[in-house]
Motif scaffolding. Structure first.
Motif, PDB file in Angstrom:
ATOM      1  N   TRP A 195      95.721  60.239  46.094  1.00 38.16           N
ATOM      2  CA  TRP A 195      96.092  61.429  46.869  1.00 38.16           C
ATOM      3  C   TRP A 195      97.596  61.638  46.901  1.00 38.16           C
ATOM      4  CZ3 TRP A 195      93.401  65.483  47.991  1.00 38.16           C
ATOM      5  CH2 TRP A 195      92.029  65.391  48.100  1.00 38.16           C
ATOM      6  N   THR A 196      98.357  60.552  46.921  1.00 39.14           N
ATOM      7  CA  THR A 196      99.814  60.669  46.904  1.00 39.14           C
ATOM      8  C   THR A 196     100.286  61.277  45.586  1.00 39.14           C
ATOM      9  OG1 THR A 196     100.023  58.771  48.378  1.00 39.14           O
ATOM     10  CG2 THR A 196     101.969  59.378  47.116  1.00 39.14           C
TER      11      THR A 196
ATOM     12  N   ALA B 156      98.468  63.106  43.518  1.00 37.04           N
ATOM     13  CA  ALA B 156      97.975  64.486  43.458  1.00 37.04           C
ATOM     14  C   ALA B 156      98.837  65.418  44.311  1.00 37.04           C
ATOM     15  CB  ALA B 156      96.523  64.541  43.915  1.00 37.04           C
ATOM     16  N   ALA B 157      99.221  64.959  45.501  1.00 33.33           N
ATOM     17  CA  ALA B 157     100.074  65.782  46.368  1.00 33.33           C
ATOM     18  C   ALA B 157     101.434  66.008  45.730  1.00 33.33           C
ATOM     19  CB  ALA B 157     100.230  65.116  47.732  1.00 33.33           C
ATOM     20  N   ASN B 158     101.969  64.976  45.087  1.00 32.02           N
ATOM     21  CA  ASN B 158     103.265  65.112  44.433  1.00 32.02           C
ATOM     22  C   ASN B 158     103.198  66.130  43.298  1.00 32.02           C
ATOM     23  OD1 ASN B 158     106.067  64.077  44.232  1.00 32.02           O
ATOM     24  ND2 ASN B 158     105.390  63.584  42.161  1.00 32.02           N
ATOM     25  N   VAL B 159     102.147  66.061  42.488  1.00 31.21           N
ATOM     26  CA  VAL B 159     101.985  67.009  41.374  1.00 31.21           C
ATOM     27  C   VAL B 159     101.818  68.430  41.918  1.00 31.21           C
ATOM     28  CG1 VAL B 159     100.440  67.693  39.497  1.00 31.21           C
ATOM     29  CG2 VAL B 159     101.100  65.300  39.748  1.00 31.21           C
ATOM     30  N   LEU B 160     100.981  68.585  42.933  1.00 31.23           N
ATOM     31  CA  LEU B 160     100.761  69.903  43.518  1.00 31.23           C
ATOM     32  C   LEU B 160     102.056  70.469  44.113  1.00 31.23           C
ATOM     33  CD1 LEU B 160      98.738  72.130  44.317  1.00 31.23           C
ATOM     34  CD2 LEU B 160      98.459  70.907  46.476  1.00 31.23           C
ATOM     35  N   LEU B 161     102.778  69.636  44.862  1.00 29.79           N
ATOM     36  CA  LEU B 161     104.037  70.095  45.450  1.00 29.79           C
ATOM     37  C   LEU B 161     105.074  70.421  44.380  1.00 29.79           C
ATOM     38  CD1 LEU B 161     104.331  67.740  48.544  1.00 29.79           C
ATOM     39  CD2 LEU B 161     104.026  70.223  48.567  1.00 29.79           C
ATOM     40  N   THR B 162     105.043  69.715  43.274  1.00 30.05           N
ATOM     41  CA  THR B 162     105.975  70.017  42.186  1.00 30.05           C
ATOM     42  C   THR B 162     105.695  71.406  41.633  1.00 30.05           C
ATOM     43  OG1 THR B 162     106.171  67.690  41.617  1.00 30.05           O
ATOM     44  CG2 THR B 162     106.821  69.272  39.935  1.00 30.05           C
ATOM     45  N   PHE B 163     104.421  71.742  41.463  1.00 29.06           N
ATOM     46  CA  PHE B 163     104.079  73.086  40.990  1.00 29.06           C
ATOM     47  C   PHE B 163     104.455  74.156  42.006  1.00 29.06           C
ATOM     48  CE2 PHE B 163     101.063  71.190  37.855  1.00 29.06           C
ATOM     49  CZ  PHE B 163     101.582  71.830  36.746  1.00 29.06           C
TER      50      PHE B 163
ATOM     51  N   SER C 152     106.006  62.780  49.326  1.00 27.01           N
ATOM     52  CA  SER C 152     105.147  61.713  48.815  1.00 27.01           C
ATOM     53  C   SER C 152     105.464  60.375  49.468  1.00 27.01           C
ATOM     54  CB  SER C 152     105.290  61.589  47.302  1.00 27.01           C
ATOM     55  OG  SER C 152     104.855  62.766  46.685  1.00 27.01           O
ATOM     56  N   ARG C 153     106.623  60.262  50.063  1.00 26.87           N
ATOM     57  CA  ARG C 153     106.971  59.022  50.767  1.00 26.87           C
ATOM     58  C   ARG C 153     105.929  58.679  51.822  1.00 26.87           C
ATOM     59  NH1 ARG C 153     112.967  60.321  52.653  1.00 26.87           N
ATOM     60  NH2 ARG C 153     111.813  62.130  53.392  1.00 26.87           N
ATOM     61  N   ALA C 154     105.341  59.699  52.430  1.00 19.92           N
ATOM     62  CA  ALA C 154     104.328  59.464  53.458  1.00 19.92           C
ATOM     63  C   ALA C 154     103.149  58.670  52.895  1.00 19.92           C
ATOM     64  CB  ALA C 154     103.850  60.792  54.041  1.00 19.92           C
ATOM     65  N   GLY C 155     102.744  58.966  51.679  1.00 20.88           N
ATOM     66  CA  GLY C 155     101.644  58.235  51.060  1.00 20.88           C
ATOM     67  C   GLY C 155     101.972  56.768  50.843  1.00 20.88           C
ATOM     68  N   PHE C 156     103.201  56.490  50.453  1.00 19.69           N
ATOM     69  CA  PHE C 156     103.600  55.096  50.242  1.00 19.69           C
ATOM     70  C   PHE C 156     103.735  54.348  51.570  1.00 19.69           C
ATOM     71  CE2 PHE C 156     104.465  56.884  46.143  1.00 19.69           C
ATOM     72  CZ  PHE C 156     104.089  55.867  45.284  1.00 19.69           C
TER      73      PHE C 156
END
Length: 190
Positions: free
Chosen positions: A21-22, A24-31, A43-47
């Motif tokens: 999910w981290t 996927a969220a990073n890729v989505l936010l990049t787009f 994405s830091r939140a996921g880590f």
């Protein structure tokens, strides 16, 4: 010991779910955002969640007693847990660090800065280790995640002008928190 900790970490469904999910969220936010390293900031939140879950999961169900019975040397067991966490986190952090620049390269033609990719990978790995240390200290997933997310997204922006760079802060605080966590882990009951 590290092999046992890797096996435990790999068998946790939360490990793979959180990391997937981290990414996927990073890729989505990049787009969506497509500006600099802003997606990595979220994405830091996921880590953070991953680091806290990796250490608190054993306390939730009481499995820590079994772990400490099998591996009674607590400091060595905790060091093995953190080493296993670093082994799993490094490739995941690299994937997140590379995903944003790779997408912006493909879409906007912006070249990949490999020094920045290495710095983001190290940053996310250290952040995960700090999160794991906080998880050991608090022994409660929600409290650890809440505290760290509050520090990262609420307190840090207010204190940003008074603190050194985020990477410098992590490089200094990671070994300190790992030592404090080891001391508390050694002295407390399971």
């Amino acid at each position: 010991m590290i092999r046992a900790e890797l096996s435990k970490l790999a068998s946790l469904p939360a490990t793979w779910t959180t990391l997937a999910w981290t990414l996927a969220a990073n890729v989505l936010l990049t787009f969506v955002i497509a500006v600099g390293d802003t997606p990595v900031a979220y994405s830091r939140a996921g880590f953070i969640v991953f680091g806290v879950l990796a250490t608190c999961s054993e306390y939730t169900g009481g499995q820590i007693r079994t772990t400490l019975t099998v591996m009674p040397r607590r400091v060595r067991q905790l060091a093995a847990k953190h080493a296993a966490l670093a082994v799993v986190t490094l490739p995941a952090a690299l994937a997140v660090a590379l995903s944003g620049p790779s997408i912006t390269l493909a879409v906007l033609g912006t070249p990949v800065d490999f020094w920045q990719v290495a710095e983001v990978t190290a940053y996310l790995t250290l952040l995960t280790l700090v999160s794991a240390a906080v998880g050991v200290l608090l022994r409660h997933t929600l409290a650890g995640v809440g505290l760290l997310l509050g520090c990262l997204f609420v307190a840090a922006p207010f204190l940003h002008e008074y603190l050194p760079d985020d990477m410098v802060t992590l490089v200094v605080s990671t070994p300190v928190l790992l030592i404090v966590a080891a001391v508390f882990h050694r002295r407390r009951d399971a």
